[in-house]
Scaffold this motif. Structure first.
Motif, PDB file in Angstrom:
ATOM      1  N   UNK A 215      28.937  42.004  41.049  1.00 47.55           N
ATOM      2  CA  UNK A 215      28.437  43.313  40.782  1.00 47.55           C
ATOM      3  C   UNK A 215      29.644  44.261  40.620  1.00 47.55           C
ATOM      4  N   UNK A 216      30.599  44.127  41.413  1.00 43.41           N
ATOM      5  CA  UNK A 216      31.501  45.036  41.354  1.00 43.41           C
ATOM      6  C   UNK A 216      32.348  45.042  39.866  1.00 43.41           C
ATOM      7  N   UNK A 217      32.700  43.703  39.451  1.00 41.43           N
ATOM      8  CA  UNK A 217      33.215  43.651  38.325  1.00 41.43           C
ATOM      9  C   UNK A 217      32.228  44.044  37.049  1.00 41.43           C
ATOM     10  N   UNK A 218      30.986  44.313  37.076  1.00 45.11           N
ATOM     11  CA  UNK A 218      30.297  44.551  36.095  1.00 45.11           C
ATOM     12  C   UNK A 218      30.587  46.045  35.854  1.00 45.11           C
ATOM     13  N   UNK A 219      31.226  46.969  36.819  1.00 45.31           N
ATOM     14  CA  UNK A 219      31.456  48.309  36.545  1.00 45.31           C
ATOM     15  C   UNK A 219      32.638  48.532  35.948  1.00 45.31           C
ATOM     16  N   UNK A 220      33.617  47.579  35.812  1.00 51.71           N
ATOM     17  CA  UNK A 220      34.965  47.538  35.006  1.00 51.71           C
ATOM     18  C   UNK A 220      34.569  47.701  33.588  1.00 51.71           C
ATOM     19  N   UNK A 221      35.258  48.515  32.943  1.00 52.12           N
ATOM     20  CA  UNK A 221      35.131  48.989  31.364  1.00 52.12           C
ATOM     21  C   UNK A 221      36.403  48.550  30.772  1.00 52.12           C
ATOM     22  N   UNK A 222      36.389  47.565  30.116  1.00 47.57           N
ATOM     23  CA  UNK A 222      37.532  46.861  29.353  1.00 47.57           C
ATOM     24  C   UNK A 222      36.846  45.999  28.360  1.00 47.57           C
ATOM     25  N   UNK A 223      37.321  46.129  27.038  1.00 45.05           N
ATOM     26  CA  UNK A 223      37.017  45.335  25.964  1.00 45.05           C
ATOM     27  C   UNK A 223      37.104  43.820  26.122  1.00 45.05           C
ATOM     28  N   UNK A 224      38.031  43.416  27.144  1.00 46.17           N
ATOM     29  CA  UNK A 224      38.350  42.076  27.250  1.00 46.17           C
ATOM     30  C   UNK A 224      37.816  41.423  28.663  1.00 46.17           C
ATOM     31  N   UNK A 225      36.692  42.031  29.262  1.00 46.01           N
ATOM     32  CA  UNK A 225      35.812  41.583  30.228  1.00 46.01           C
ATOM     33  C   UNK A 225      34.726  41.259  29.740  1.00 46.01           C
ATOM     34  N   UNK A 226      33.993  39.991  30.244  1.00 44.68           N
ATOM     35  CA  UNK A 226      32.608  39.759  29.600  1.00 44.68           C
ATOM     36  C   UNK A 226      31.569  40.591  30.358  1.00 44.68           C
TER      37      UNK A 226
END
Length: 258
Positions: free
Chosen positions: A57-68
């Motif tokens: 859930x925390x990673x879902x807030x990351x904004x990066x074009x190389x994150x799923x």
């Protein structure tokens, strides 16, 4: 037919020690596709699953074009991760062919940036691995846009490793940083080690260490020095031994500046 989060699982992409990954489509809007990771409740405890889902859930807030991109997360009783569909294959599928140094640097740089972005947000990955590094596949070819998946899986892997149920060195542990084996929490430094180990495998076609037992593999990560990487290609801009040794160092006070 298995349905998870209103998505029908139709093609299994891969499986690791703690989960399965499926291509899926929405049960009503069949043209709407997704990727579903189903966590195995039989191999890890409930606390580890909850910790994993919390990190997702925390990673879902990351904004990066190389994150799923994560679209939905399950709970302790029905743990899953629903991600936006992308036609991908894991880096593991490409390890049979040696990558050039420049190709591997192009692979590693955006992933290192993802890890730095996560670290700035207080989130370490903990399970960087050729199966959590995905390569975007479009029009039947591999585009050099890597994606990082699998945030939170380290909680499950640590639980499984500590249970004593493993009898062989599953490749999920071929890239683990020494400090994690000592019981430390994952950091950007341990993620850096794992990324360097994946880069080493892509360059040479072999992991840093190969051992017959899990304890021997862990001992190698803790104490052995990996062999060097010969220069790959006359046109390579640098030798891998010039850019990776500190990332693979056992001394966690000497991280390589990415």
């Amino acid at each position: 037919i298995r349905t998870v989060a209103h998505h029908v699982l139709h093609t299994q992409v891969m499986q690791d020690a703690v989960s399965e990954i499926w291509f899926a489509h929405h049960e009503e809007r069949t043209s709407q596709q997704g990727i579903v990771r189903v966590l195995d409740v039989d191999v890890a405890g409930g606390a580890a699953i909850e910790a994993c889902l919390r990190d997702v859930r925390a990673a879902a807030t990351l904004r990066h074009r190389n994150v799923v991109n994560v679209l939905g997360v399950g709970d302790r009783d029905a743990p899953y991760v629903l991600s936006r569909y992308v036609p991908f294959e894991p880096l593991t599928a490409q390890l049979g062919t040696r990558w050039t140094l420049d190709e591997t640097i192009d692979l590693a740089r955006p992933l290192a940036d993802v890890l730095d972005t996560g670290a700035a947000a207080g989130l370490a990955h903990g399970a960087v691995h050729p199966r959590t590094i995905w390569l975007d596949r479009r029009a039947g070819r591999i585009e050099r846009r890597p994606l990082l998946a699998g945030f939170g899986l380290h909680h499950l892997l640590a639980d499984v490793a500590g249970s004593g149920r493993l009898t062989e060195p599953l490749d999920d542990f071929l890239y683990v940083a020494p400090e994690l084996l000592r019981g430390a929490a994952p950091t950007n430094r341990s993620d850096q080690y794992a990324l360097a180990a994946a880069v080493h495998h892509a360059l040479t076609g072999r992991p840093l260490f190969e051992r017959q037992t899990l304890s021997a593999l862990f001992g190698a990560h803790l104490f052995a020095q990996p062999s060097g990487v010969e220069r790959v290609g006359a046109d390579a801009s640098a030798s891998p031994d010039e850019i990776m040794p500190r990332a693979r160092a056992k001394d966690t006070d000497q991280p390589y500046d990415q």
